[in-house]
Design a protein around this motif. Sequence first.
Motif, mmCIF file in Angstrom:
data_model
loop_
_atom_site.group_PDB
_atom_site.id
_atom_site.type_symbol
_atom_site.label_atom_id
_atom_site.label_comp_id
_atom_site.label_asym_id
_atom_site.label_seq_id
_atom_site.Cartn_x
_atom_site.Cartn_y
_atom_site.Cartn_z
ATOM 1 N N GLN A 56 -66.631 19.396 -44.345
ATOM 2 C CA GLN A 56 -67.353 18.707 -43.176
ATOM 3 C C GLN A 56 -67.853 17.621 -42.145
ATOM 4 O O GLN A 56 -67.722 17.979 -41.153
ATOM 5 C CB GLN A 56 -69.369 17.477 -44.668
ATOM 6 C CG GLN A 56 -69.694 17.272 -43.335
ATOM 7 C CD GLN A 56 -70.900 16.131 -44.035
ATOM 8 O OE1 GLN A 56 -70.027 15.548 -46.220
ATOM 9 N NE2 GLN A 56 -71.699 15.750 -43.804
ATOM 10 N N GLN A 57 -66.053 17.064 -42.184
ATOM 11 C CA GLN A 57 -65.836 16.837 -41.292
ATOM 12 C C GLN A 57 -65.066 17.793 -40.533
ATOM 13 O O GLN A 57 -65.365 17.483 -38.685
ATOM 14 C CB GLN A 57 -64.740 15.551 -41.840
ATOM 15 C CG GLN A 57 -64.788 14.571 -42.761
ATOM 16 C CD GLN A 57 -64.196 13.845 -43.110
ATOM 17 O OE1 GLN A 57 -63.248 13.677 -43.787
ATOM 18 N NE2 GLN A 57 -63.676 12.681 -43.148
ATOM 19 N N LEU A 58 -64.601 19.227 -41.021
ATOM 20 C CA LEU A 58 -63.808 19.745 -39.923
ATOM 21 C C LEU A 58 -65.007 20.590 -38.937
ATOM 22 O O LEU A 58 -64.830 20.976 -37.810
ATOM 23 C CB LEU A 58 -63.475 20.669 -41.217
ATOM 24 C CG LEU A 58 -62.483 22.165 -40.199
ATOM 25 C CD1 LEU A 58 -61.083 21.130 -39.472
ATOM 26 C CD2 LEU A 58 -61.741 23.110 -41.003
ATOM 27 N N ALA A 59 -66.213 20.456 -39.709
ATOM 28 C CA ALA A 59 -67.914 21.163 -39.035
ATOM 29 C C ALA A 59 -67.552 20.130 -38.446
ATOM 30 O O ALA A 59 -68.134 20.600 -37.194
ATOM 31 C CB ALA A 59 -68.481 21.767 -39.967
ATOM 32 N N VAL A 60 -67.422 18.905 -37.773
ATOM 33 C CA VAL A 60 -68.005 17.912 -37.022
ATOM 34 C C VAL A 60 -66.931 18.349 -36.005
ATOM 35 O O VAL A 60 -67.507 17.589 -35.247
ATOM 36 C CB VAL A 60 -67.970 16.234 -37.352
ATOM 37 C CG1 VAL A 60 -68.333 15.296 -36.673
ATOM 38 C CG2 VAL A 60 -69.258 16.127 -38.736
ATOM 39 N N TYR A 97 -65.072 13.575 -32.548
ATOM 40 C CA TYR A 97 -63.542 13.748 -33.205
ATOM 41 C C TYR A 97 -62.940 12.404 -34.084
ATOM 42 O O TYR A 97 -62.615 12.408 -34.892
ATOM 43 C CB TYR A 97 -62.369 13.351 -31.464
ATOM 44 C CG TYR A 97 -62.751 15.182 -30.539
ATOM 45 C CD1 TYR A 97 -62.581 16.365 -31.358
ATOM 46 C CD2 TYR A 97 -62.825 14.635 -29.522
ATOM 47 C CE1 TYR A 97 -62.428 17.227 -30.798
ATOM 48 C CE2 TYR A 97 -62.461 16.098 -28.993
ATOM 49 C CZ TYR A 97 -62.562 17.570 -29.318
ATOM 50 O OH TYR A 97 -62.771 18.547 -28.251
ATOM 51 N N LEU A 98 -63.932 11.270 -33.368
ATOM 52 C CA LEU A 98 -62.791 10.210 -34.035
ATOM 53 C C LEU A 98 -63.888 9.952 -35.609
ATOM 54 O O LEU A 98 -63.318 9.842 -36.358
ATOM 55 C CB LEU A 98 -63.262 8.483 -33.027
ATOM 56 C CG LEU A 98 -62.333 8.473 -32.199
ATOM 57 C CD1 LEU A 98 -62.820 7.467 -31.619
ATOM 58 C CD2 LEU A 98 -61.063 8.373 -32.776
ATOM 59 N N LEU A 99 -64.673 9.884 -35.498
ATOM 60 C CA LEU A 99 -65.880 10.228 -36.632
ATOM 61 C C LEU A 99 -65.038 11.009 -37.438
ATOM 62 O O LEU A 99 -64.824 10.747 -38.826
ATOM 63 C CB LEU A 99 -67.157 10.508 -36.125
ATOM 64 C CG LEU A 99 -68.466 9.902 -35.673
ATOM 65 C CD1 LEU A 99 -69.387 10.002 -35.374
ATOM 66 C CD2 LEU A 99 -68.188 8.093 -36.512
ATOM 67 N N ALA A 100 -64.977 12.564 -36.975
ATOM 68 C CA ALA A 100 -64.473 13.474 -38.040
ATOM 69 C C ALA A 100 -63.121 13.425 -38.870
ATOM 70 O O ALA A 100 -63.172 13.285 -39.768
ATOM 71 C CB ALA A 100 -63.805 15.096 -37.312
ATOM 72 N N CYS A 101 -62.115 11.722 -38.219
ATOM 73 C CA CYS A 101 -60.912 11.858 -38.951
ATOM 74 C C CYS A 101 -61.007 10.445 -39.161
ATOM 75 O O CYS A 101 -59.971 9.977 -39.475
ATOM 76 C CB CYS A 101 -59.951 12.409 -37.670
ATOM 77 S SG CYS A 101 -59.724 13.477 -36.751
#
Length: 128
Positions: free
Chosen positions: A34-38, A86-90
Amino acid sequence: MNKQIIITASVFGVLAVMAGAFGAHGLKTLIEPQQLAVWHTAVEYNFYHVFALLFLSTFGQNKSKFISASYYLFTFGIIFFSGSLYLLACRDLLNMSWLWIMGPITPVGGLLFMAGWITLALAAMRGK
């Protein structure tokens, strides 16, 4: 202004390529799907608006305030929209749960993108 637009597009373009490669090869095993999709969404919108910036440069020597406005709106849209994603995904990977505050910044970037497209349309309507 054209030189500035092309340089900005080039910088954001290389960052988008780097972010895309990093997501595909470096983050793939480190963050949740899900984070990779973001992350992927951030890369896509980054690229879309690099192309929008390059299109702005085709307006030649048009010194329109609308071209200038579109340039700044697209530029800050990339920073706010893609940058926050980018920040939210990581955030879990970085162990920075406080980055949730970036969530409300993402739609601001989206609004900047929309305003950029509107001012681009206005530039075309008023151009020669």
